[in-house]
Structure formats: structure tokens, C-alpha cells
Scaffold this active site. Sequence first.
Site, PDB file in Angstrom:
ATOM      1  NE  ARG A  65      33.489  46.678  37.102  1.00 45.65           N
ATOM      2  CZ  ARG A  65      32.950  45.923  36.151  1.00 45.65           C
ATOM      3  NH1 ARG A  65      33.405  44.697  35.930  1.00 45.65           N
ATOM      4  NH2 ARG A  65      31.929  46.360  35.438  1.00 45.65           N
ATOM      5  CE  LYS A 130      40.433  39.287  39.710  1.00 52.80           C
ATOM      6  NZ  LYS A 130      39.032  39.552  40.054  1.00 52.80           N
ATOM      7  NE  ARG A 265      32.685  35.818  32.357  1.00 54.60           N
ATOM      8  CZ  ARG A 265      32.845  36.739  33.287  1.00 54.60           C
ATOM      9  NH1 ARG A 265      33.582  37.794  33.020  1.00 54.60           N
ATOM     10  NH2 ARG A 265      32.294  36.610  34.471  1.00 54.60           N
TER      11      ARG A 265
END
Length: 267
Positions: A65, A130, A265
Site C-alpha cells: 500500500r 509485522k 500509527r
Amino acid sequence: MDRSDYQSLDTGAVLAELGDLASAFSLVHLAECDSTNTRLLTDLPPDDGRVHVVAADVQTSGRGRRGRVWQSWPGASLTFSALWRFAPGSPVPAGLSLVAGLAVARTLEELGVEGVQLKWPNDVLVHGCKLAGILVELTPGRGRTPAAVVGIGINLQLPPDASVAYPTGVTDLATALGRAPDASRLLGLLLVQLHRLFDVYSAAGFAALRGAWQQRNAFADLPVSILGEVETLAGTCAGVDDDGALLLRTADGLRRVLSGEVSLRLA
């Protein structure tokens, strides 16, 4: 970094893992390509009732993205894209990346991974780091069957010298499980989950899966910032709504945030 000992995907093993669902998929395996999403978008497969999947051992121009690049090394990750066609009137594209993320999460949990979390709208985390990313792109053109290309990348075993930028760090399945899983089995299990959840999504929309996504929300009730092209919003993450939009509790009330070109965030 070159790895001469990595095991390439075995399409036969993937189809065997799919079992009775094998006939629902068309699987193309490439040793290397630019981007599996690009391959499907630029040369749309025929609408023959199957889900068309392109998997690559290495992507030279993998995309994420907001123009980000998915870095790729031999044997380091499972990267593939799938073209999903939906019946006319299906709720595409609202919530699609969240459904794909939920499928990844359930697959990882099936393998024994602990601490799986979902970060709106398209990242899968393990203990805050992640592990996987998702890129959903709609197929162009009017008058076609509603369809989307869903690209997924999962870190299997990153090389020691890999440098991947992410605010809370990155991880891989070798770390989470103590070993790198067989990529062919992983892909088969994940395609089964995707097929199952997209069937639910097609029939009932994201609302039917919202609760399962909320249970894994990485930022539930935490202070967050939404970084956009025009403004930055601050508030508390209040989950997602029935369309997959983020709900942000602010001093001015509850705000609904669509994915688009924004970034979530921790504050």
C-alpha cells in the site's frame, strides 16, 4: 542474498492440501516475476468459475500500500496473488483486505503461532511485529463481474542481513514457530481459509466477520494517530464498523476513517 537451500513451492503439494477444493483453484507457480498482483491485473484470466492464483518464489517489484515495496529474497517469504470474482451485488471492495487479514490470522493460529494480531487495514502482526501484508486491487472496467486481486506476502525466514523498515519491527514464522514452515502447506491452508471466509463475505458482508476481526485488533482501545495526505487525526481506536472502516474516538466524537491513502500509527 542468495539461498541455494530453499525449497520452491510444490504445486502438487498445494493442491493436495486443498483436498476437495482443489478444483476451485487454478495455480500458477513462477520461480521469479515482477509482481504477482501486476501479472493478474495486466492479463486477466478467463472467468471460468475458478479462483486464479499466481505464486512466486521471488518478486523483483513486489508492491504494498501507499507505493511501498515488498522486499523479497529466495526462500524468505510466501508471496502470491489471487483473483477473486464475486456475484453481482456482492459488497466489493468494502472490508475485503480485513477479511483477507483474518484468513491469514486464522491460518497462522492453525499452525500454532501465538500472539497473532491484525492492524487495520492490511497488516498481520505477531506480538506487535509485522509478519504479513496484504494488497487488494480492484480489476478495471465496467460491466465486468465484480472482482479483486488479493496479494499476500508472509515472512517465512528473513535473511540475517535483511533490513525492512516498519515502525514496530518485523518478524517471521521461523522466529514465531522455531522453524520455517513448509510454504506449500502454508499456501494450501491459507487458500482454504480464504475460500471459506470469502464465501461468508459474499453472502453476508463484512458484518458477519467483524467480531472475529475485532478480537485480534492490535490497537483496540489504544491511542492512535491517522496520518493522511491532508490532515492528521488523533484519538482512541474504537475498532471497525460493518463496512470495515476504522472507528476513531476523538474529542469531537466518533470519526469514521476509510483506508485510502492513510496510515495508522500508535500515538
